[in-house]
Design an enzyme around this catalytic site. Structure first.
Site, short mmCIF file in Angstrom:
data_model
loop_
_atom_site.label_atom_id
_atom_site.label_comp_id
_atom_site.label_asym_id
_atom_site.label_seq_id
_atom_site.Cartn_x
_atom_site.Cartn_y
_atom_site.Cartn_z
N ASN A 187 0.93 -1.37 -0.04
CA ASN A 187 -0.13 -0.11 -0.05
C ASN A 187 0.85 1.32 0.11
O ASN A 187 0.06 2.14 -0.22
CB ASN A 187 -0.95 0.02 1.25
CG ASN A 187 -0.19 0.01 2.64
OD1 ASN A 187 0.59 -0.84 2.67
ND2 ASN A 187 -0.38 1.15 3.25
N CYS A 189 -3.54 6.36 7.64
CA CYS A 189 -3.69 5.90 9.11
C CYS A 189 -2.54 6.14 9.86
O CYS A 189 -2.23 6.90 11.09
CB CYS A 189 -4.11 4.69 9.38
SG CYS A 189 -3.91 3.53 8.20
#
Lengths: 394, 394
Positions: free
Chosen positions: A137, A333
């Site tokens: 990611n 995040c």
């Protein structure tokens, strides 16, 4: 606005939104209710699951719908009781879940690709689950899932031959990959696969877990017995329908999108190399080396992770924000928590290199015409930063 | 169409849907991303949580957003390690979760109201959590939560006096109650409260758990650290915004809606009493006794649970369905599994009475004018059923 953070979130695809809309106010019925309009909602829901299953070459009965990738991952890990192995570059959702178990970290190379020898070495008899994301990611690195599956198959055979009954499953988080890789669970050889609607033009709060026949999981939610008892709670009908429509759309345009992103990425890199301000970066006055992270041969077509050692990437993001160009240093995040990326650290970047790293992830909102604008803005921001630090040090 | 199953699902309120829409395609950003448009999404999300918290007299920081009531309940139960007590009439989500623990069932009376003496008797020192729904999902019975809270407070004081450190928490599933009862967590005295968007005009797949200060929970999902680490995963921004808008709307119209539903329920009962076909039901030829379940004085204004002993309620539902009147025998998820309602069994109904029970739950889609239509259709269906069984037996 130029948005370069599609790995963090994607706008809901117009077709997906259109597909969802009737299920909020008109077709709002509880799919478990006994009357005809509710049965129609049930049909639409099951049809959506079937479409989604087909996209990954699975059957509807193999899918458990969840509230997102994070939940899918928790559910996948219930397959294990003993030790789990994950790669060093997994998303926080996998890493933090693994920490609830006895866990091991598999090494990766400089591109973030898993070290298969290190995997083999760590595959001791107590390991029950291996979890490796299909595509990373932060780097976009595509992992050799089929090769990992083959190694696990050999280990399973060896265990059987030695009378060892500990199961061994392969889970992959495919959150980033569904709209860029033609996924077939059979070809990948996975036992468990996590999907995420919000990364592929579907709504937030929806995910799925593919569960191969014979893999026993423990429910995370008990109650009304939905999703074959594995995930109780009234089904998120519009969400699942939107996810299926987005996934179908992504699959239909897979080759076209990939080509388009490759062209954009190529244009961006070309512009960055040619811009007068950027060529200055590599020059003698400002010895900043512009590096591309990951291995472009094994990378999602929409990822352009950039490293500018010595430059403060967070300041670059702030400068680009002033021009309505939006990107991030890494996972949203993690960015939020202000901690440094464990992914960049795992591929051997120095603290200076990590501090100078940016994640550009292209997507449906981008055009080829935006790429020179991005390159110029980035180059200018870098030049400003260099001037600032030179002043500060001088 | 006449829809009488609002306890199973509600259409999304138009204002809630309008509030949600911009967050699918325009304001799609990941609320944890570092750039301005994402920060605006974060603001909108936090604002929605604050609105929702205010609706129940709590603070935003006390709410954990979840994927629905079932998840909220699982999370609430992580407060306990030892024994849990639940009422005999809890929803499957509470009952099946309690079964994962050492658990006890608290008796209820014929109206489904909890037996406080039985609760006291079962509150042994190992009990750590008591879970009683604010309003029952099949009977609409409102439980004396404040009295339960007072009993628990006494037990806590007694435990403290005896040096026993086992914690004792009160959880309540308020899924059915938010649009009919003015909820204040302080007044109710609960430590944990489950809310459900889909029952109050919000979207499916969204819920919340109120967690009083000092209650320690165990995360169900690990990952990016969202919701103060208790519930990782990208936030369902449109869903939460829709939930808050629906809850705010419900709160604003609480008194008006309650009055409207009371009038409808009264009209329905009056019509059922006066319809010539129905009066026949109670007559000598067809000794079917029409009973209303629960205690109207302690019942949600929109609930009209009916019992017609000797009649097959499932056949009635089918007959009414032909006239586009939709209702159910009880909880949708239980209905789906074809199992008989444990709620109706717990209030002492015989098998024949359970088989003849219907749940009418009124809501935003209903009008006063529909009530005579419903009464007539129901009476006719009953008469047909009586004729059929008479033929079969004769």
């Amino acid at each position: 606005m130029i948005y370069l953070d599609h790995a963090a979130a994607t706008p809901v695809n117009p077709k997906a939104l259109q597909a969802m809309l009737p299920y909020f106010a008109e077709q709002f019925f509880n799919p478990s209710a006994p009357y005809l309009p509710a049965k129609r909602v049930r049909e639409a829901y099951e049809n959506a699951k079937a479409i989604l299953a087909q996209v990954i070459g699975a059957k509807s009965v193999d899918l458990v719908m969840t509230s997102g990738a994070t939940e899918s991952i928790q559910l996948a890990f219930t397959a294990a009781r003993g030790k789990v192995l994950i790669s060093k570059v997994e998303h926080a959702a996998v890493l933090e879940t693994a920490k609830q178990f006895d866990y091991g970290l598999i090494n990766v190379d400089k591109a973030g690709t898993i070290d298969l020898d290190n995997l083999r070495a760590q595959l001791t008899d107590e390991v029950e689950l291996v979890s490796v994301a299909l595509a990373n990611n932060e780097l976009g690195t595509i992992q050799p899932l089929a090769e990992i599956a083959e190694i696990l198959r050999e280990v399973r055979l060896d265990r059987r031959a030695r009378g060892i009954k500990t199961p061994l499953f392969l889970h992959s988080d495919a959150s980033q990959a569904l709209n860029l890789i033609d996924i077939s669970v059979a070809r990948l050889g996975v036992d468990l696969l996590t999907l995420n609607a919000a990364k592929v033009g579907g709504p937030k709060g929806v995910g799925a877990l593919y569960v191969a026949h014979g893999v026993r999981l423990k429910p995370l939610q008990y109650g009304g017995g939905q999703e074959r008892g594995l995930r109780a709670g009234t089904e998120n009908v519009p969400g699942v329908i939107g996810f299926a429509a987005a996934a179908e759309e992504a699959k239909a345009h897979l080759a076209g999108n990939r080509k388009e992103y490759q062209e954009m990425a190529f244009a961006l890199k070309r512009e960055l190399a040619h811009t007068s301000i950027v060529s200055q970066i590599g020059g003698k006055v400002n010895p900043v080396e512009l590096k591309y992270l990951g291995n472009p041969k094994r990378q999602l077509a929409n990822f352009v992770p950039i490293c500018l050692p010595g430059i403060d990437a967070e300041r670059l993001i702030y400068k680009l924000e002033q021009q309505e160009i939006y990107l991030s240093t890494g996972a949203a995040c993690a960015a939020n928590k202000g901690s440094k990326s464990h992914v960049f650290a795992s591929i051997g970047l120095s603290d200076e290199e990590i501090a100078g790293s940016l994640r550009i992830s292209l997507g449906s909102t981008n055009t080829l015409e935006q790429m020179p604008v991005v390159a110029n803005a980035l180059a200018e921001a870098v030049a400003e930063e260099l001037a600032r630090t030179r002043r500060a040090h001088g």
